[in-house]
Write an enzyme that holds these catalytic residues in place. Sequence first.
Site: not given
Lengths: 536, 271
Positions: A79, A109, A144, A174-175, A258, A260, A262, A273, A307-308, A333, A336, A455
């Site tokens: 998931h 293009d 994950w 790919s990314s 991390h 990722e 963002y 926006s 922080h993870h 943040t 924004k 979890r």
Amino acid sequence: MAYAASHDAHDDHGHHPSGWRRWVYSTNHKDIGTMYMVVSMLSAVLGGGLSWLIRLELAEPGIQFITDFQFYNVMVSAHGLIMVFFVVMPALIGGFGNWFLPLMIGTPDMAFPRMNNVSFWLLVAALILLVLSGIVGSGVGTGWTVYPPLSNIEYHPGPSVDFAILSLHLAGASSVLGAMNFITTILNMRAPGMTLHRMPLFVWAMLITAFLLLLAIPVLAGALTMLLTDRNFGTAFFKTGQGGDPILWQHLFWFFGHPEVYIMILPGFGIVSQIVSTFSRKPIFGYLGMVYAMVSIGFVGFVVWAHHMFSVGLTSSTRAYFVVATMVIAVPTGIKIFSWIATMWGGSISFKTPMLWAIGFIFLFVVGGVTGVVLANAAIAVSVHDTYYVVAHFHYVLSLGAVFSIFAGFYYWIGKMSGRQYPEKLGQLHFWTSFVGVNLLFFPQHFLGVQGMPRRIPDYPDAFTGWNMVSSFGALVTALSTVLFFYVVYRTLTSGEKCAANPWGEGASTLEWTVPSPAPFHTHEVMPKIGSQPAE
Amino acid sequence: MADWRTRSHPWHLVDPSPWPIVGTLAALIMAIGGIWYMHGGPIWGFLAGVAVLIVTFVGWWRDVIREAQTGVHHTPPVQTGLRMGMILFIASEVMFFFAFFWAFFHSSMPILSRVAATVWPPEGIIPLHAWTVPFLNTLILLTSGATVTYAHHAIRLGDRSKFIKGTALTVLLGFIFLGFQAFEYIHAEFKLTGGIYGSTFYLATGFHGFHVFVGACFLAVCLFRGLAGHFKPEQHIGFEAAAWYWHFVDVVWLFLFVWIYWWGGAGYHFG
């Protein structure tokens, strides 16, 4: 309108392939964007279906139907991986990014159209490998994050984890290729007069996202390679007995992981926006502040990864640094959030479906952001570590943040993409049912987490029954709402009203609204000239 | 070429191409074949994928070269884009090596982790001596950096024979470097398996060696393109990209030499 020249968007002769080659061999940013959207939707059925099974199992205490707990772990892991790599990223970056970046900067293009195609197909190959990881052997039951030692060969002896590793390698390739393409397109191919500080905020968001991808994904690739050789070739990177350290994996993984998060949310910031500005009929408030808020979020996002890892035994001075650095992100943040509110303030707001999703995004992202500030505190994070509080937090920012922005973008742009407008009433019904559903689903998980429910466990004590039942009921509402969404897609494509070039009126001032709907195969073959006002 | 400014836009709208999906197929075959091999199967599945990948490379880059040779597609703005793409690719490669240096420092510096070895190299490891073959390899790579720059200057001045000489010498030095590295691997007294020292050493230097091989192949292609007269003083993006890549590989080596060979072996040889 700030654009001096109107331009024709007729098709170029000899550049219009047909049949299966048009899609399989595609070098067209719109066709590739459409294929990304289709893959994202298919993956969403798969990844969302898994979460629905998880919620069914958790609806009541005791074991309902999942007797193989490895299989439960496999579902949780799949998931997460599917939602991150095959739903959110393909929709926001591959889908909307490919479709609207060239349209919004006034260019025909992408910079490297052939490479654009390989980015897409590598994602499909990665998805195939991930599905195979669940079919071959006992599946990936690691979460994950694929932490060793659980992901080492001793605890996952079959080929499943290797399939997942190579799946992520291909998704990463790919990314990275996509990121190189996006950055080059944005920096090199803007229409005359479109300076960096006149780019629409969605384009800015994609630029920053692409830089994060370019610099973060290769670190994951390195870590995955080490895990692969640890599993199969006898290296010792993450093996304590031989001088290695499983914490090294966590450092490398979260140095990628991390940024990722963002990568998943910045494109959403961009979409929101555009929408808030369009439906408030005002230019965005504090354009430059919005731009540099995103730049600083991207920059600081690279120096907060640990922080993870507050519960793994980092020194207290290290933890102190990561607490403070993490909290700093709340500042841009906040800029924004307040700028979106200030844009709406005094605007002539129309609450069309895209605007509802955008406002929903702002509201729910703030909730997720606030619990993020709570979790940034190392002392609190230790006590709610691996509980449903964390699950609630990241689902508020991702499935209620990033996914809401995908739906917002879908309703905003589907007229431009398909030439047919969505049914407004059904769109609004989809929003409200989703809004109620996801809040019922995820808000109670805060309470469960603070009460200590862990979890990734298929069973729980009776004390947690009530809120779990509410949460699973919310999952039912959300699932029905998602079925409604697919009905909306069906209705739009089969019987939607013909969409005008600009269905949103004067608030929609970006270049994609200057070309017909659906956007022709080739657009901006005469590059538009941009006037002196910033294009919000 | 002269008329690109009069076109409605200078960009290159590429024709549909089979190579992306063929290349993806290659990756898929390599992945599944590789997993089969790692779990006790034969290696030919993986090798079949590599073969398809090589076909893709040849076909794809043949197309790019043909497009360049038409003289209409790679306008100056498109060339700028190609340069940017190469720089970004190298940036991503830097981050790939960053991961392996991180693993090395995490394992060898107690200040960075609680389980790092307190002595480095770990007890019982006899590392290579930095100022023998590794230093020779440093000199070889630095010299090759000079020869590739010599070739670059030559092509800018339109001197094809000097370009050929410089590029050929660079490729040769690259393969000599790889020969010495193979020699070193054969004679090293520690293995890839069984401990963190060998893991960090072989993965970091091995990936670098692979990059030297790729860079040398890239330059060899440029050598043949030079012989075929593809490069002009004002347009030689393919060579420029190869030269940048070569310098990048060179810089990575300097870090490997200083940290993994010199600093990383000092505890044994100079301590």
